[in-house]
Design an enzyme around this catalytic site. Structure first.
Site, PDB file in Angstrom:
ATOM      1  N   HIS A 101       0.695  -1.313   0.186  1.00  0.00           N
ATOM      2  CA  HIS A 101       0.214  -0.008   0.117  1.00  0.00           C
ATOM      3  C   HIS A 101       0.908   1.347  -0.036  1.00  0.00           C
ATOM      4  CE1 HIS A 101      -3.895  -2.026   0.874  1.00  0.00           C
ATOM      5  NE2 HIS A 101      -3.110  -3.089   1.450  1.00  0.00           N
ATOM      6  N   ASN A 104     -10.344  -2.872   2.348  1.00  0.00           N
ATOM      7  CA  ASN A 104     -10.024  -2.913   1.090  1.00  0.00           C
ATOM      8  C   ASN A 104     -11.178  -2.806   0.258  1.00  0.00           C
ATOM      9  OD1 ASN A 104      -7.257  -3.347   1.319  1.00  0.00           O
ATOM     10  ND2 ASN A 104      -7.343  -5.532   1.172  1.00  0.00           N
ATOM     11  N   HIS A 115      -3.832   1.178  12.187  1.00  0.00           N
ATOM     12  CA  HIS A 115      -3.767  -0.122  13.062  1.00  0.00           C
ATOM     13  C   HIS A 115      -4.990  -0.869  12.924  1.00  0.00           C
ATOM     14  CE1 HIS A 115      -2.487  -3.116  15.751  1.00  0.00           C
ATOM     15  NE2 HIS A 115      -2.345  -2.337  16.901  1.00  0.00           N
ATOM     16  N   TYR A 137       0.770  -4.081  12.183  1.00  0.00           N
ATOM     17  CA  TYR A 137       0.582  -2.653  11.874  1.00  0.00           C
ATOM     18  C   TYR A 137       1.355  -1.522  12.866  1.00  0.00           C
ATOM     19  CZ  TYR A 137      -2.620  -3.797   8.331  1.00  0.00           C
ATOM     20  OH  TYR A 137      -3.298  -4.331   7.329  1.00  0.00           O
TER      21      TYR A 137
HETATM   22 FE1  HDE Z   1      -2.407  -4.559   5.488  1.00  0.00          FE
HETATM   23  N1  HDE Z   1      -0.866  -4.000   6.148  1.00  0.00           N
HETATM   24  N2  HDE Z   1      -1.791  -6.749   6.181  1.00  0.00           N
HETATM   25  N3  HDE Z   1      -4.200  -5.690   5.021  1.00  0.00           N
HETATM   26  N4  HDE Z   1      -3.062  -3.159   4.831  1.00  0.00           N
HETATM   27  C1  HDE Z   1      -0.397  -2.797   5.845  1.00  0.00           C
HETATM   28  O1  HDE Z   1       0.828  -1.419   7.355  1.00  0.00           O
HETATM   29  C2  HDE Z   1      -0.656  -6.627   6.912  1.00  0.00           C
HETATM   30  C3  HDE Z   1      -4.601  -7.050   5.212  1.00  0.00           C
HETATM   31  C4  HDE Z   1      -4.399  -2.702   4.526  1.00  0.00           C
HETATM   32  O2  HDE Z   1      -3.035   3.506   3.949  1.00  0.00           O
HETATM   33  C5  HDE Z   1       0.898  -2.303   6.426  1.00  0.00           C
HETATM   34  O3  HDE Z   1       1.183   0.792   7.877  1.00  0.00           O
HETATM   35  C6  HDE Z   1      -0.580  -8.344   7.304  1.00  0.00           C
HETATM   36  C7  HDE Z   1      -6.198  -7.260   4.870  1.00  0.00           C
HETATM   37  C8  HDE Z   1      -4.573  -1.320   4.120  1.00  0.00           C
HETATM   38  O4  HDE Z   1      -1.773   3.369   5.381  1.00  0.00           O
HETATM   39  C9  HDE Z   1       1.438  -3.783   7.194  1.00  0.00           C
HETATM   40  C10 HDE Z   1      -1.872  -8.703   6.749  1.00  0.00           C
HETATM   41  C11 HDE Z   1      -6.609  -6.005   4.551  1.00  0.00           C
HETATM   42  C12 HDE Z   1      -3.334  -0.900   4.262  1.00  0.00           C
HETATM   43  C13 HDE Z   1       0.252  -4.650   6.710  1.00  0.00           C
HETATM   44  C14 HDE Z   1      -2.576  -7.654   6.072  1.00  0.00           C
HETATM   45  C15 HDE Z   1      -5.510  -4.879   4.623  1.00  0.00           C
HETATM   46  C16 HDE Z   1      -2.363  -1.951   4.857  1.00  0.00           C
HETATM   47  C17 HDE Z   1       2.163  -1.784   5.496  1.00  0.00           C
HETATM   48  C18 HDE Z   1      -2.141 -10.260   6.793  1.00  0.00           C
HETATM   49  C19 HDE Z   1      -7.904  -5.551   4.316  1.00  0.00           C
HETATM   50  C20 HDE Z   1      -2.777   0.408   4.045  1.00  0.00           C
HETATM   51  C21 HDE Z   1       2.081  -0.203   5.882  1.00  0.00           C
HETATM   52  C22 HDE Z   1      -2.374 -10.743   8.040  1.00  0.00           C
HETATM   53  C23 HDE Z   1      -8.969  -5.754   5.311  1.00  0.00           C
HETATM   54  C24 HDE Z   1      -2.836   1.517   5.086  1.00  0.00           C
HETATM   55  C25 HDE Z   1       1.361  -0.211   7.215  1.00  0.00           C
HETATM   56  C26 HDE Z   1      -2.314   2.837   4.934  1.00  0.00           C
HETATM   57  C27 HDE Z   1      -1.200  -1.727   5.262  1.00  0.00           C
HETATM   58  C28 HDE Z   1       0.140  -5.952   7.363  1.00  0.00           C
HETATM   59  C29 HDE Z   1      -3.828  -7.872   5.297  1.00  0.00           C
HETATM   60  C30 HDE Z   1      -5.606  -3.521   4.420  1.00  0.00           C
HETATM   61  C31 HDE Z   1       2.750  -4.317   6.720  1.00  0.00           C
HETATM   62  C32 HDE Z   1       0.528  -9.051   7.983  1.00  0.00           C
HETATM   63  C33 HDE Z   1      -6.607  -8.656   5.296  1.00  0.00           C
HETATM   64  C34 HDE Z   1      -5.824  -0.558   3.528  1.00  0.00           C
HETATM   65  O5  HDE Z   1       1.508  -3.628   8.630  1.00  0.00           O
END
Ligand code: HDE
Length: 753
Positions: free
Chosen positions: A131, A203, A395, A418
């Site tokens: 993202h 999402n 987060h 997060y």
């Molecule tokens: Fe994320 N995700 N994600 N994700 N995600 C990040 O956090 C993560 C997942 C989503 O505009 C990171 O600050 C793991 C699902 C959005 O700043 C990180 C898993 C969904 C955004 C991270 C998921 C999301 C992130 C990267 C699997 C939809 C952007 C930078 C368990 C419900 C937020 C950050 C923004 C961002 C980890 C799965 C949505 C790396 C480990 C499911 C919208 O922490």
């Protein structure tokens, strides 16, 4: 030398800038950089910084511990009329280093040079692992009160207004990648509630690739560019992605969504949002319910067509960002309703046989309707991208009282990830104190020190229990609105690395999605799979994915196999018996047209009165008219926004032809005719290309006067969604009507039925 009162000079300049801001608003076409038009000569009279643009907002001024400061927002930016050091000492010169003579070496003593360069050297922070590419906006969430029976969250009480910041994003690309790639979109919302911040990190697709957070690095490593050559950027059309999803088949449902039109949204404003996981709400009586969160866009769900998306990647890589900012600047504020699907909190945590802890499954809206609980309006663009959009830290564990998590193993892993990622990205544990992240609730957390500590904590006893600080802070009692960790029963079970058996169904809901699509949407899905797999190098990977498609649907599999020139395999499992969910389809209804763009082709000979009229009518319909002509500058008293050389069809949602422009001096009729535009001798070939593309992309087209001859020459006359008439006003009326259906799909009868 003339003596000037500096205070008066400042006032004059600021006032004249403010006037220019108002003036600049009158032409209404959004996108002007800066809040005042620039002068030709470099301004030299000192004055305060110009105000931000009227539509720009900043986070509220709060202390690092959440208190209102009352300080005006502009105090957060640069102050005063004069250039200073970071310590506020005024400087005379920032154009020359301090040297031992004009031709001599630079002196180490030059603290201004070193400060400037050192700061510059450290301007970048690590981009998000996923993202990375995003765009944000401020807004207001207003609760309907309809969730009061299921949650005690104060911000969901009837009529409550809560400030929010939303960040939309793509998943795969780097920070500078293009907006319109085929990908999932992030839709993360920070609600600054007075009971603590709530982040709904959602999402635009309701399911995820994986069921367990431990697979997140695997799917992302597979989807990111290949590690050796670092290509392709922001794409899933490559071997490592399809290698993984065809082996780890729980990814197939999400992959189907990505291959559908949902993977190429027309705009952030036309996307749904989904919390994906099931959450647990708790009400004032302590009763719990399981819910899934949904964002429903006021404008409906709309997408680009693939060719358009690809062209846009080159022509306007910032298409979605620009669209979001321009819409807000034009006053066409993007709106969504927040809704919940509510399920009884039973020990099985299932609904209609669907496992609510499995993030690869939806609950069709026909089985559990989405109940609206509030409205989100985005009404301010950020003043500074880095300070707000880049530094915002979401987060899933930012939860107010009344909202709790479930045991969804994907959500559980996210609860760790997060905060962990911000430690590197935002350099330490004090990221909640960055202005955009500051809560709007009183903070007393006993967390101390660390890099970039902004708070000045009094007291000597940041520990509990204490008597030296009078016992403060105190645990909240049940009547003090504390966060409730719902005491959910955990079933007796061995400690084990294993998923529940229900997680083994990987194909039934991919099939449900496929069967819920209209024929035109199914055709798009077929083409998307064919494109993506066609870009893979290895035959084995294509064949393996075809096997997955065979387990989803034989028609889909056969069509993609034909495109790839491979035999279609037989299913290896019985095809699931599923009930289609019409709510998943995005065609067949009518929606508002706010914030769309209408291109109007004109020449110097066009009837200006009519153009004025039509332009006003487009504005009145909450859309943006862009005049397209053979030259820049003005047509009569109207500004030309695009020339045949700078404009391209993909920037417009619909096209009006008020003229048949002859080739402009910079036209290359022979070359452009070869590129597809016929008969370029009498009409500028780029205008013919414009019409051809708008027609191919199923957009509405209107023409009057000599404009009608362009349609004839482009071969578009008489086809669905092409309207002609005697007056510009009538033609625009019909065009607007067509635009409410988003695209004119009838132009291309579907080959599937
Ligand atoms: Fe994320 N995700 N994600 N994700 N995600 C990040 O956090 C993560 C997942 C989503 O505009 C990171 O600050 C793991 C699902 C959005 O700043 C990180 C898993 C969904 C955004 C991270 C998921 C999301 C992130 C990267 C699997 C939809 C952007 C930078 C368990 C419900 C937020 C950050 C923004 C961002 C980890 C799965 C949505 C790396 C480990 C499911 C919208 O922490």
């Amino acid at each position: 030398m003339e003596s000037r009162n500096p205070a008066k000079a400042v006032k004059d300049v600021v006032e004249s800038a403010a006037e220019k801001v108002t003036e600049a608003l009158t032409p209404q076409v959004p996108g002007a950089p800066g809040s005042a038009p620039p002068s030709l000569a470099e301004p030299t009279t000192p004055h305060d910084p110009l105000p931000p643009k009227p539509e720009q907002g900043t986070p509220q001024t709060r202390t690092p511990t959440g208190a209102k400061t009352g300080t005006p927002a502009k105090a957060k930016g640069q102050q005063g009329a004069f250039l200073t050091t970071a310590q506020g000492a005024r400087l005379r010169d920032t154009d020359h280093s301090l040297k031992a003579g004009p031709r001599g070496p630079v002196l180490l003593q030059d603290h201004h040079l070193r400060e400037k360069i050192t700061h510059f050297d450290h301007e970048r922070i690590p981009e998000r692992v996923v993202h990375a590419r995003g765009a944000g906006a401020h807004g207001i969430f207003t609760a309907y009160g309809t969730a009061e029976n299921v949650t005690r969250a104060g911000f969901l009480r009837k009529g409550r207004e809560t400030e929010v910041f939303v960040r939309f994003s793509t998943v795969l690309g780097s920070r500078g990648s293009a907006d319109t790639v085929r990908d999932t979109r992030g839709f993360a919302t920070k609600f600054y509630t007075d009971e603590g911040t709530f982040d709904l990190v959602a999402n635009n697709m309701p399911v995820f690739f994986i069921q367990d957070a431990i697979k997140f690095p695997d799917i992302i490593h597979a989807a990111k560019p290949h590690p050796d050559r670092e290509i392709p950027q922001a794409q899933s059309a490559h071997d490592t992605f399809w290698d993984f999803v065809s082996l780890h088949t729980e990814a197939q449902h999400h992959t189907m969504w990505n291959m559908s039109d949902r993977g190429i949204p027309r705009s952030y404003r036309t996307m749904e949002g989904f919390g994906v996981h099931t959450f647990r709400l708790v009400n004032a009586a302590g009763e719990t319910a399981l819910v899934k969160f949904h964002w429903k866009p006021k404008l409906g769900v709309h997408s680009l067509v693939w060719e358009e998306a690809q062209l846009l990647n080159g022509i306007d890589p910032d298409f979605h960002r620009r669209d979001l900012y321009d819409a807000i600047e034009a006053g066409a504020f993007p709106e969504w309703e927040l809704g919940i699907q509510v399920f009884p909190d039973t020990p099985e945590e299932t609904f209609a046989g669907i496992d609510l802890l499995d993030p690869t499954k939806i609950v069709p809206e026909e089985l559990a309707p989405v109940q609206p609980i509030g409205k989100l309006v985005l009404n301010r663009t950020p003043t500074n991208f880095f300070a707000e959009t880049e530094q915002v830290a979401f987060h899933v564990g930012h939860l107010p009282p009344g909202i709790d998590v479930t045991n969804d193993p994907l959500l559980q892993g996210r609860l760790f990830s997060y905060v962990d990622t911000q430690l590197t990205r935002l350099a330490g544990p004090n990221f909640p104190q960055i202005p955009i992240n500051r809560p709007h609730a009183a903070v007393n957390d006993m967390l101390r020190d660390g890099f970039h500590q902004q708070a000045i904590h009094a007291g000597v006893a940041p520990y509990r229990p204490n008597s030296l600080d009078g016992g403060n802070p105190f645990p909240a009692g049940v009547d003090d609105h504390p966060f409730i960790d719902v005491p959910v029963q955990v079933a007796q079970a061995p400690k084990i690395r294993q998923s529940p058996a229900s997680f083994d169904d990987h194909f039934s809901q991919a099939r449900l999605f496929w069967l819920s699509m209209s024929p035109v949407e199914q055709e798009h899905i077929i083409r998307a799979y064919t494109f993506e797999l066609g870009k893979c190098y290895h035959q084995a990977i294509k064949e393996r994915q075809l096997q997955c498609l065979a387990n989803i649907d034989p028609v889909l599999c056969a069509q993609v196999a034909t495109g790839l020139g491979l035999p279609a395999p037989k299913p290896t499992i019985p095809l699931a018996e599923v009930e289609p969910s019409p709510a998943l389809s995005q065609v067949g209804r009518q929606w508002p047209v706010d914030g769309r763009t209408v291109g109007i082709v004109v020449t110097d000979d066009s009837d200006l009165d009519t153009i004025h009229h039509v332009r006003r009518a487009v504005f009145a319909a909450d859309m943006v008219p862009l005049l397209i002509a053979g030259h820049g500058g003005m047509i009569g008293d109207l500004p030309v926004q695009r020339t045949f050389a700078t404009g391209r069809s993909v920037e417009f949602d619909a096209l009006l032809l008020a003229a048949a422009p002859p080739p402009a001096p910079d036209a290359l009729p022979a070359r452009d005719a070869k590129a597809g535009a016929a008969n370029s001798a009498t009409i500028d070939p780029r205008v013919l290309l414009l019409v051809e593309e708008v027609w191919r992309h199923a957009k509405a087209i209107g023409a009057w006067g000599t404009g009608v001859t362009v349609l004839d020459q482009a071969g578009a006359t008489g086809s669905p969604g092409v309207v002609t008439g005697d007056s510009g006003d009538d033609v625009f009326d019909s065009l607007r009507q067509l635009m409410t259906q988003h695209r004119v799909w009838e132009r291309f009868p579907a080959s599937l039925s």
